[in-house]
Design an enzyme around this catalytic site. Structure first.
Site, short mmCIF file in Angstrom:
data_model
loop_
_atom_site.label_atom_id
_atom_site.label_comp_id
_atom_site.label_asym_id
_atom_site.label_seq_id
_atom_site.Cartn_x
_atom_site.Cartn_y
_atom_site.Cartn_z
CG HIS A 1 -2.27 0.66 0.93
ND1 HIS A 1 -2.48 1.51 -0.12
CD2 HIS A 1 -3.45 0.58 1.59
CE1 HIS A 1 -3.73 1.92 -0.11
NE2 HIS A 1 -4.35 1.38 0.92
CG ASP B 1 -3.15 4.34 -3.60
OD1 ASP B 1 -2.57 4.09 -2.52
OD2 ASP B 1 -2.99 5.38 -4.25
#
Length: 437
Positions: free
Chosen positions: A409, A413
């Protein structure tokens, strides 16, 4: 008769030393050209070293459990005639010393230390390879500091990565005071998580981790500490692929001499999706994102020992289905027989793991560093499903499978991670039933 120095060859990027685990040949044994002479182990894989010439093993320079550097002689052979070869390690592998120096110099200590000409010695409890000693001297690491480092190599030996990580983190803690003025004050290592005390009861069995399990444990812990993991799931209809494989697997093997499993089809779909979403094919270097040109797909393979290894198909997007099947079968077979070369488990840019082979449907795999994503393919199971037809919606039995996509992350995304795995599913569902074998 003349002497020929058997050199430890280059074993891939980042591999600078190896441990001799077994001499296949004994002194006085005859050796054919390309015949294996010695078994070695690196921090990445076990392998063997063949002789490029025919001769007789005259002298063993590195004993079992000894450490040899890439480009250094490990044995001397007696050969007929004169065989030309480099006279020194520098001529055999001109990049080795430079790579070592660059790696050591690239990590700067956060605090000033007094670099002294400290002599590093090994003991019965602590063995240090020439590479580790060289880095210790370059970075001004004292014997006391070096003895504090917890080694991740065979039998707890300190590896190049261990000492470079120590150098990188030595400035993060206040220095300890020492009474002697002849060496720099050692700096405390970064704190490590401590396991809860374990009580051993009567009848409990204590099993020592083997070398590979220690490496896996260290790598998995490092991967979880570095990358914040997020996982997205997609269910995919595999009916076309299952029916195509059932219909064509015998003809495929007859034509190509290879069994066709589902893995080559998964790899083909992933390679196509990476071309659509190239920002999945990246690595993170501090505040920089390294976008990879090549699509090198690793496939996790379980070994008979229960350990795990990930051979890599380089430039996977350049193979057709038959070529991928050949690559997959060859790497899987040599993985199980411990015949992989170090370079064949390096350079991966994306990884696939088949948890369905164990009957699992969903998973949350750990991303292998320095990659930023990994795909777990689950078991293919028959399910009733609603399908659209010209006559309207109908319920039919379909072959379904879950894809579990874990991604880093920091740079991936939810939108990118989710769209990527959805695209893989779309390529799988669009598989042409008329695909020629």
């Amino acid at each position: 008769m003349s002497d020929y120095k058997l050199i430890l060859p280059s074993m891939g990027e980042g591999v600078m030393e190896a441990t001799v685990t077994n001499w296949i040949k004994n002194i006085g044994d005859s050796i054919s050209e390309d015949e294996s002479v010695v078994e070695i182990a690196t921090d990445k894989v076990d392998s063997d070293v063949p002789s490029p010439v025919a001769g007789v093993l005259k002298e063993i320079l590195v004993p079992v459990d000894g450490i040899a550097k890439v480009g250094e002689p490990i044995a001397i052979l007696s050969v007929d005639g004169v065989v030309e070869q480099a006279d020194s390690a520098e001529e055999v592998d001109t990049n080795s010393d430079q790579e070592i120096a660059d790696a050591a110099k690239s990590i700067e200590a956060e605090v000033a230390t007094i670099k002294t000409e400290t002599v590093i010695t090994s003991s019965d409890d602590k063995f240090y390879s020439p590479l580790v000693k060289s880095i210790a001297k370059e970075e001004g690491i004292s014997q006391a500091e070096l003895d504090q480092i917890s080694g991740s190599g065979k039998d707890g030996r300190v590896t190049k990565d261990d000492i470079l990580n120590f150098v990188k983190n030595r400035g993060n803690q206040p220095a300890k005071t020492v009474t002697t003025t002849s060496v720099a004050a050692p700096v405390a290592q970064a704190p490590q998580a401590q396991s809860a005390p374990i009580s051993v009861g009567e009848g409990d069995e204590i099993i020592e981790m083997d070398r590979m399990r220690k490496i896996i444990a260290q790598n998995m812990l490092q991967a979880k500490q570095i990358a914040p993991h997020v996982t997205s799931f997609v269910e995919v209809d595999m009916t076309n692929i299952v029916l195509w494989r059932d219909k064509n697997k015998n003809e495929f093997q007859k034509k190509h001499g290879e069994k066709i499993t589902f893995m080559p089809i998964f790899i083909e779909a992933v390679a196509k999706a990476i071309q659509d979403f190239p920002m999945i094919n990246v690595s993170v270097d501090g505040d920089k994102i390294i976008k990879k040109k090549n699509i090198n797909i690793g496939m996790a393979a379980a070994l008979p020992s229960g350990n795990l290894i990930v051979p890599v198909i380089k430039n996977a997007d350049q193979f057709n289905l038959a070529g991928l099947a050949s690559q997959v079968n060859d790497l899987a077979n040599r993985s199980r027989n411990n015949k992989l070369k170090p370079a064949e488990i390096q350079g991966g840019t994306y990884t696939i793991t088949n948890i369905g082979s164990f009957g699992n449907t969903l998973g949350t795999p750990i991303i292998p560093q320095p990659q930023v994503a990994i795909l777990a393919v689950g078991a293919i199971v028959k399910k009733p499903a609603v399908i659209e037809t010209p006559q309207g919606d109908m319920i039919a039995i379909r072959h379904k499978m879950y894809l579990s996509h874990a991604y880093d992350h920091r740079v991936v995304d939810g939108a990118l991670g989710g769209m990527f795995v959805k695209r893989v599913a779309e390529y799988l569902e669009a598989f042409d039933m008329n695909t020629p074998v």
